[in-house]
Scaffold this active site. Sequence first.
Site, short mmCIF file in Angstrom:
data_model
loop_
_atom_site.label_atom_id
_atom_site.label_comp_id
_atom_site.label_asym_id
_atom_site.label_seq_id
_atom_site.Cartn_x
_atom_site.Cartn_y
_atom_site.Cartn_z
CB SER A 5 28.46 37.28 36.94
OG SER A 5 29.48 38.12 37.41
CD GLU B 167 29.48 25.48 41.63
OE1 GLU B 167 29.70 25.22 40.42
OE2 GLU B 167 28.67 24.86 42.34
N GLY C 222 21.26 40.80 51.22
CA GLY C 222 22.72 40.91 51.44
C GLY C 222 23.30 42.17 50.84
CD GLN D 217 46.10 62.86 45.29
OE1 GLN D 217 46.33 61.67 45.20
NE2 GLN D 217 46.87 63.78 44.77
N GLY E 88 48.39 62.94 51.18
CA GLY E 88 49.68 63.02 50.48
C GLY E 88 50.46 61.73 50.68
N GLY E 89 51.78 61.87 50.89
CA GLY E 89 52.65 60.69 51.05
C GLY E 89 52.25 59.83 52.23
CD GLU F 94 26.56 39.64 49.93
OE1 GLU F 94 25.40 40.06 49.86
OE2 GLU F 94 27.10 39.28 50.99
CD GLU G 94 31.31 45.46 35.87
OE1 GLU G 94 31.20 44.82 36.94
OE2 GLU G 94 32.27 46.23 35.64
C1 LIG Z 1 36.70 38.65 49.04
C2 LIG Z 1 35.57 37.90 48.37
C3 LIG Z 1 34.62 37.28 49.17
C4 LIG Z 1 33.58 36.55 48.58
N1 LIG Z 1 32.68 35.89 49.39
C5 LIG Z 1 31.79 35.04 48.82
C6 LIG Z 1 30.96 34.19 49.65
O1 LIG Z 1 31.01 34.25 50.89
N2 LIG Z 1 30.13 33.32 49.03
C7 LIG Z 1 30.04 33.22 47.68
O2 LIG Z 1 29.25 32.41 47.20
N3 LIG Z 1 30.80 34.02 46.86
C8 LIG Z 1 31.68 34.90 47.41
N4 LIG Z 1 32.48 35.70 46.60
C9 LIG Z 1 32.39 35.55 45.15
C10 LIG Z 1 31.81 36.76 44.44
O3 LIG Z 1 30.44 36.88 44.71
C11 LIG Z 1 32.14 36.62 42.94
O4 LIG Z 1 33.54 36.82 42.80
C12 LIG Z 1 31.37 37.62 42.09
O5 LIG Z 1 30.01 37.29 42.06
C13 LIG Z 1 31.90 37.69 40.66
O6 LIG Z 1 32.04 36.41 40.11
P1 LIG Z 1 33.40 36.00 39.37
O7 LIG Z 1 34.52 36.32 40.30
O8 LIG Z 1 33.27 34.60 38.90
O9 LIG Z 1 33.51 36.97 38.12
P2 LIG Z 1 32.81 36.76 36.68
O10 LIG Z 1 31.39 36.39 36.86
O11 LIG Z 1 33.67 35.84 35.91
O12 LIG Z 1 32.91 38.22 36.08
C14 LIG Z 1 34.11 38.74 35.50
C15 LIG Z 1 33.79 40.14 34.96
O13 LIG Z 1 32.80 40.06 33.94
C16 LIG Z 1 31.68 40.87 34.28
N5 LIG Z 1 30.45 40.23 33.81
C17 LIG Z 1 30.07 38.94 34.02
N6 LIG Z 1 28.88 38.70 33.47
C18 LIG Z 1 28.47 39.86 32.91
C19 LIG Z 1 27.33 40.27 32.17
N7 LIG Z 1 26.31 39.45 31.94
N8 LIG Z 1 27.28 41.55 31.72
C20 LIG Z 1 28.28 42.40 31.96
N9 LIG Z 1 29.40 42.09 32.66
C21 LIG Z 1 29.49 40.84 33.12
C22 LIG Z 1 31.72 41.00 35.79
O14 LIG Z 1 31.00 42.12 36.26
C23 LIG Z 1 33.21 41.08 36.04
O15 LIG Z 1 33.66 42.38 35.82
C24 LIG Z 1 33.49 36.47 47.16
C25 LIG Z 1 34.45 37.12 46.37
C26 LIG Z 1 35.48 37.82 46.96
C27 LIG Z 1 36.51 38.48 46.08
#
Ligand SMILES: Cc1cc2nc3c(=O)[nH]c(=O)nc-3n(C[C@H](O)[C@H](O)[C@H](O)COP(=O)(O)OP(=O)(O)OC[C@H]3O[C@@H](n4cnc5c(N)ncnc54)[C@H](O)[C@@H]3O)c2cc1C
Length: 382
Positions: A133, A128, A243, A337, A340-341, A364, A368
Amino acid sequence: MYSLNLDDVQLELQRMARQFANETLSKGVIERDIKAEFPHDMIKQMGELGFMGMTANSKYNGAEMDTLSYVIALEEIARVDAASSVVMSVQNSLVNWIIETFGTEDQKEKYLTKLATSEYIGSYCLSEPEAGSDASDQHTLAEKVGDKWIINGTKNWITSAQNADVFIVFAQTNPELKHKGIACFVIPKGTPGLEPGLKEDKMGLRSSDTCSVGLTNVEVGDDALIGQVGEGFYIAMKGLTGGRIGIAAQALGIAQGAFDLALKYSKERKTMGVPICEHQAIQMKLAQMSMKISAARSLVHKAAWMKDNGMDVNRESSEAKLFASTIANEVAKEAVQIHGGYGYVREYQVERMMRDAKVTEIYEGTSEIQHIVIARDIIKNS
Ligand SMILES: Cc1cc2nc3c(=O)[nH]c(=O)nc-3n(C[C@H](O)[C@H](O)[C@H](O)COP(=O)(O)OP(=O)(O)OC[C@H]3O[C@@H](n4cnc5c(N)ncnc54)[C@H](O)[C@@H]3O)c2cc1C
């Protein structure tokens, strides 16, 4: 007993998937990336080959293969077209697996039989705007009114959502219960109030579709529930554990694809009168890339084998994903790399692989988060 050798069926599957990837999937892969065009025709053909229902039971039109076979095929698809491989991965590892493992017989008949042939495309709606995360922090609410559930909220980043026929949706039924209040629903396309948003303009995997999904007073009955109310978070996490093996195989495939192109190019391109593969600096890169790919494949196959043998793969799936996604990024960058270009332009494909690789460290569960999963498991079991 765990063996590094593939059996005859697995070798034949690998040959078939490689042939399909090289001869069919490769056609138009650059254009699909440029136009961000969903690979409808490719997904249909992958369904005909059994790739969209690889582990599902044959009684639901699945190919009834093991997880190891699934990751072998997925690697081959990702080697040529990572965007198509994410559709395959989400469908098999998350949507099909959840319906088959936790769904009712009616849900399996209604959805899985069509998902397994790619007549239907599935999506997994957990993330959402404010729950990535920390996926337990679900703001989407499912309220029981009479004998109906009314669902409201927004899902973000949903793979395949614009093209999906089936949506696995996680929603909170009682915020006070936190993750123990989450329920899992299966909702068909066309249900009033369920609206996929606009396709995100992504850095990589451009021909796969990723978008938000709005849920406004979506009304479903108890027959849409997968598992019990309160079991949703467990189902979501169990799905992601498997997954991650799929995403690890995808990352492995991207790395192998980039390495293959870099090796070929290094034998053709000459500087200082010799092919660049004769320069020690390039040889060191090739050796490092090859070694990392072999190590990643060992982790991916081991995790798949353990899953097939009923073992807990919480740590192993995270290790496979963390390592394979890390090396996919390193290998794809080195492949650029070595070119190259030429590596910097679309025609040579490695720049696309470098862009595609990045997301394997994000979705997924970010890298981190994988570190956290692995460390917690080590601490708990040491
Ligand atoms: C192309 C794409 C396809 C996707 N497909 C799906 C899908 O089909 N279904 C679905 O449900 N989701 C999907 N996602 C969502 C994806 O799983 C989330 O983007 C991902 O889990 C990270 O959540 P966030 O983007 O809210 O980042 P955040 O949770 O906001 O994290 C931001 C940063 O903080 C770090 N961080 C957060 N919490 C901690 C912690 N406790 N300790 C250390 N570091 C932390 C993270 O590692 C990250 O670097 C997709 C995302 C992308 C980009």
